[in-house]
Design a protein around this motif. Structure first.
Motif, PDB file in Angstrom:
ATOM      1  N   THR A   1     -10.615  16.097 -56.200  1.00 21.91           N
ATOM      2  CA  THR A   1     -10.510  16.002 -54.749  1.00 21.91           C
ATOM      3  C   THR A   1     -11.900  15.893 -54.143  1.00 21.91           C
ATOM      4  N   TRP A   2     -11.940  15.555 -52.853  1.00 18.50           N
ATOM      5  CA  TRP A   2     -13.222  15.491 -52.167  1.00 18.50           C
ATOM      6  C   TRP A   2     -13.900  16.853 -52.145  1.00 18.50           C
ATOM      7  N   ARG A   3     -13.091  17.917 -52.033  1.00 19.03           N
ATOM      8  CA  ARG A   3     -13.671  19.266 -52.051  1.00 19.03           C
ATOM      9  C   ARG A   3     -14.327  19.554 -53.395  1.00 19.03           C
ATOM     10  N   GLU A   4     -13.699  19.125 -54.478  1.00 20.08           N
ATOM     11  CA  GLU A   4     -14.281  19.329 -55.799  1.00 20.08           C
ATOM     12  C   GLU A   4     -15.553  18.523 -55.974  1.00 20.08           C
ATOM     13  N   LEU A   5     -15.559  17.298 -55.477  1.00 17.88           N
ATOM     14  CA  LEU A   5     -16.764  16.470 -55.568  1.00 17.88           C
ATOM     15  C   LEU A   5     -17.903  17.061 -54.744  1.00 17.88           C
ATOM     16  N   LEU A   6     -17.568  17.591 -53.561  1.00 16.23           N
ATOM     17  CA  LEU A   6     -18.589  18.253 -52.749  1.00 16.23           C
ATOM     18  C   LEU A   6     -19.120  19.484 -53.471  1.00 16.23           C
ATOM     19  N   GLY A   7     -18.236  20.201 -54.167  1.00 16.10           N
ATOM     20  CA  GLY A   7     -18.664  21.351 -54.943  1.00 16.10           C
ATOM     21  C   GLY A   7     -19.628  20.962 -56.048  1.00 16.10           C
ATOM     22  N   VAL A   8     -19.419  19.804 -56.649  1.00 17.17           N
ATOM     23  CA  VAL A   8     -20.330  19.327 -57.685  1.00 17.17           C
ATOM     24  C   VAL A   8     -21.707  19.045 -57.093  1.00 17.17           C
ATOM     25  N   VAL A   9     -21.744  18.345 -55.973  1.00 19.69           N
ATOM     26  CA  VAL A   9     -23.021  17.979 -55.361  1.00 19.69           C
ATOM     27  C   VAL A   9     -23.816  19.210 -54.951  1.00 19.69           C
ATOM     28  N   THR A  10     -23.129  20.260 -54.510  1.00 24.15           N
ATOM     29  CA  THR A  10     -23.806  21.472 -54.038  1.00 24.15           C
ATOM     30  C   THR A  10     -23.903  22.542 -55.121  1.00 24.15           C
ATOM     31  N   PHE A  11     -23.578  22.201 -56.350  1.00 22.79           N
ATOM     32  CA  PHE A  11     -23.635  23.099 -57.506  1.00 22.79           C
ATOM     33  C   PHE A  11     -22.585  24.201 -57.464  1.00 22.79           C
ATOM     34  N   ALA A  12     -21.650  24.104 -56.520  1.00 25.59           N
ATOM     35  CA  ALA A  12     -20.538  25.053 -56.472  1.00 25.59           C
ATOM     36  C   ALA A  12     -19.350  24.443 -57.198  1.00 25.59           C
ATOM     37  N   ALA A  13     -19.596  23.964 -58.414  1.00 24.43           N
ATOM     38  CA  ALA A  13     -18.588  23.225 -59.178  1.00 24.43           C
ATOM     39  C   ALA A  13     -17.435  24.143 -59.566  1.00 24.43           C
ATOM     40  N   PRO A  14     -16.219  23.632 -59.590  1.00 26.87           N
ATOM     41  CA  PRO A  14     -15.086  24.447 -60.024  1.00 26.87           C
ATOM     42  C   PRO A  14     -15.199  24.777 -61.505  1.00 26.87           C
ATOM     43  N   ALA A  15     -14.408  25.739 -61.917  1.00 23.68           N
ATOM     44  CA  ALA A  15     -14.413  26.128 -63.333  1.00 23.68           C
ATOM     45  C   ALA A  15     -14.063  24.922 -64.197  1.00 23.68           C
ATOM     46  N   GLN A  16     -14.872  24.694 -65.211  1.00 29.83           N
ATOM     47  CA  GLN A  16     -14.652  23.576 -66.109  1.00 29.83           C
ATOM     48  C   GLN A  16     -15.314  23.902 -67.441  1.00 29.83           C
ATOM     49  N   PRO A  17     -14.983  23.182 -68.493  1.00 31.14           N
ATOM     50  CA  PRO A  17     -15.469  23.575 -69.816  1.00 31.14           C
ATOM     51  C   PRO A  17     -16.972  23.468 -70.007  1.00 31.14           C
ATOM     52  N   TYR A  18     -17.677  22.699 -69.175  1.00 31.81           N
ATOM     53  CA  TYR A  18     -19.107  22.479 -69.388  1.00 31.81           C
ATOM     54  C   TYR A  18     -19.979  23.145 -68.331  1.00 31.81           C
ATOM     55  N   GLY A  19     -19.397  23.931 -67.448  1.00 29.35           N
ATOM     56  CA  GLY A  19     -20.137  24.428 -66.279  1.00 29.35           C
ATOM     57  C   GLY A  19     -20.673  25.826 -66.390  1.00 29.35           C
ATOM     58  N   GLY A  20     -20.807  26.361 -67.593  1.00 27.55           N
ATOM     59  CA  GLY A  20     -21.229  27.745 -67.744  1.00 27.55           C
ATOM     60  C   GLY A  20     -22.642  28.035 -67.272  1.00 27.55           C
ATOM     61  N   VAL A  21     -23.486  27.009 -67.140  1.00 25.90           N
ATOM     62  CA  VAL A  21     -24.876  27.238 -66.726  1.00 25.90           C
ATOM     63  C   VAL A  21     -25.184  26.635 -65.359  1.00 25.90           C
ATOM     64  N   PHE A  22     -24.170  26.104 -64.676  1.00 26.81           N
ATOM     65  CA  PHE A  22     -24.440  25.445 -63.403  1.00 26.81           C
ATOM     66  C   PHE A  22     -24.984  26.408 -62.353  1.00 26.81           C
TER      67      PHE A  22
END
Length: 393
Positions: free
Chosen positions: A119-140
């Motif tokens: 979703t757009w909210r998830e994409l915005l979370g990626v850009v602002t480093f507030a990424a949703p829980a995902q298998p590769y995001g343990g160090v974000f």
């Protein structure tokens, strides 16, 4: 591109980056693979490894490598600026070119593991480093803290240049007092320390201590080099002893008030290690160059190792990967061996590719970010013009 003289200067810094990156891989490998060898996911509150062996505890508390990375950030930027004003726009532009290309690639691939489109909210979370829980995001979360530090570094650099180290020491004291007030004012009986420990409020000490180490390096390198034989073993012993102690009190999985000062103590020890090791100058030889090369790709190692561990975790409980470890080996030891034999070499291979294909083309677009001004005295034989173009993090 770095000149040969710059590469000689940067070798000690890259050595430390390499050590931190390897420690992070070992740390997460023992957690992820150790749990998967037992057929389940890692549960921090229940499965946190514990040992009286200091060598084991350095791996079990390998999150301390994050503190080393943050100390190195403050150190490297301050040495790169050398007391000159920092052009804010260029500095932030350089940091975006350093962090975003590979981060966005890994984060978006993580979103691709979902069944539905992001979703757009998830994409915005990626850009602002507030990424949703995902298998590769343990160090974000650490990248979010780094970016917050980048926003204030030019001001902190000006404070250090114009007011001296006392300004940063007073800031350290003020932050410590305010953290304690936040903890004491919590409405619950056992206040949570996660937000303080994992955010800039709890990590700013480590950046500031790195800056103070750089100030000392630029002025007292020769004295530090003369005492390196004594200071470096002491600094290493302090780092190892602090990790051992933290493991004994199970500090990471507790909400002990000790966490209010842990980041400061951790940062002070690593700042001493960085100061003494870099001041000693680089060693020359094949091993030194190899470790420095690993340090160059440390950011790729940091961001891609979870991808490798996610794949290995699917096959760790059986098959040819499990056969690499003798039957009956305890899960923590088995996980460490699998990390050393499979996860670490695989991560290094992937990181070499991502560094040259994704990171390096954007790193070459960066421009000098320091303005003309009075430079802080520095070792003549290691002078490097252009700030971050020569000294990178």
């Amino acid at each position: 591109m770095r000149s040969s003289d710059d590469r000689v200067y940067l070798a000690p810094v890259d050595h430390l980056r390499a050590a931190a990156a390897v420690l992070v891989v070992l740390y997460h490998g023992c957690q992820v693979l150790g749990a998967r060898l037992q057929g389940r996911e890692f549960r921090p509150a229940v499965d946190w490894p514990h040992s009286v062996n200091p060598a084991w505890t350095l791996v079990f508390e390998g999150h301390t490598a994050v503190a080393l990375f943050m100390v190195l950030s403050g150190f490297v930027f301050t040495v790169g600026a050398r007391g000159r004003p920092v052009r804010y726009g260029r500095f932030l532009g350089n940091r975006a070119l350093r962090v975003y290309p590979l981060y966005l690639l890994v984060a978006l691939l993580g979103l691709a593991t979902q069944v539905s489109l992001p979703t757009w909210r998830e994409l915005l979370g990626v850009v602002t480093f507030a990424a949703p829980a995902q298998p590769y995001g343990g160090v974000f979360w650490t990248l979010a803290v780094e970016m917050q530090f980048y926003l204030v570094f030019p001001l902190l650099n000006r404070l250090l240049t114009e007011r001296g180290p006392g300004a940063l020491l007073r800031l350290l004291a003020a932050v410590a007092v305010l953290r304690a007030l936040v903890w004491l004012s919590s409405p619950v009986a056992e206040p949570h320390t996660v937000a303080l420990y994992l955010g800039l409020a709890g990590r700013i000490d480590q950046f500031l201590l790195g800056m103070l180490a750089a100030w000392a390096y630029l002025r007292h390198r020769e004295r530090l080099r003369a005492g390196r034989r004594v200071l470096l073993p002491v600094a290493g012993a302090l780092a190892l002893g602090l990790a051992w102690w933290f493991n004994q009190v199970r500090g990471f999985v507790s909400d002990s008030p000790l966490k209010l000062v842990w980041g400061t103590a951790e940062g002070a020890v690593w700042a001493l290690v960085v100061l003494v090791y870099v001041a000693g100058g680089p060693s020359r030889g094949v091993l030194s160059r190899a470790v420095a090369r690993l340090g160059e790709v440390s950011f790729s190692v940091y961001l891609t190792h979870f991808m490798v561990l996610a794949v290995l975790g699917e096959y760790a409980a059986g098959g040819p990967i499990r056969a690499l470890v003798p039957a009956g080996t305890p899960p923590p030891a088995a996980a460490l061996w699998l990390t050393l034999l499979v996860a670490l070499p695989s991560t290094l291979a992937v990181s070499w590719l991502t560094y040259h294909a994704v990171e390096l083309p954007f790193l070459r677009l960066r421009r000098p970010y320091t303005a003309p001004g009075v430079e802080t005295p520095r070792p003549r034989q290691h002078a490097a013009a252009g700030g971050e173009e020569r000294i990178t993090s």
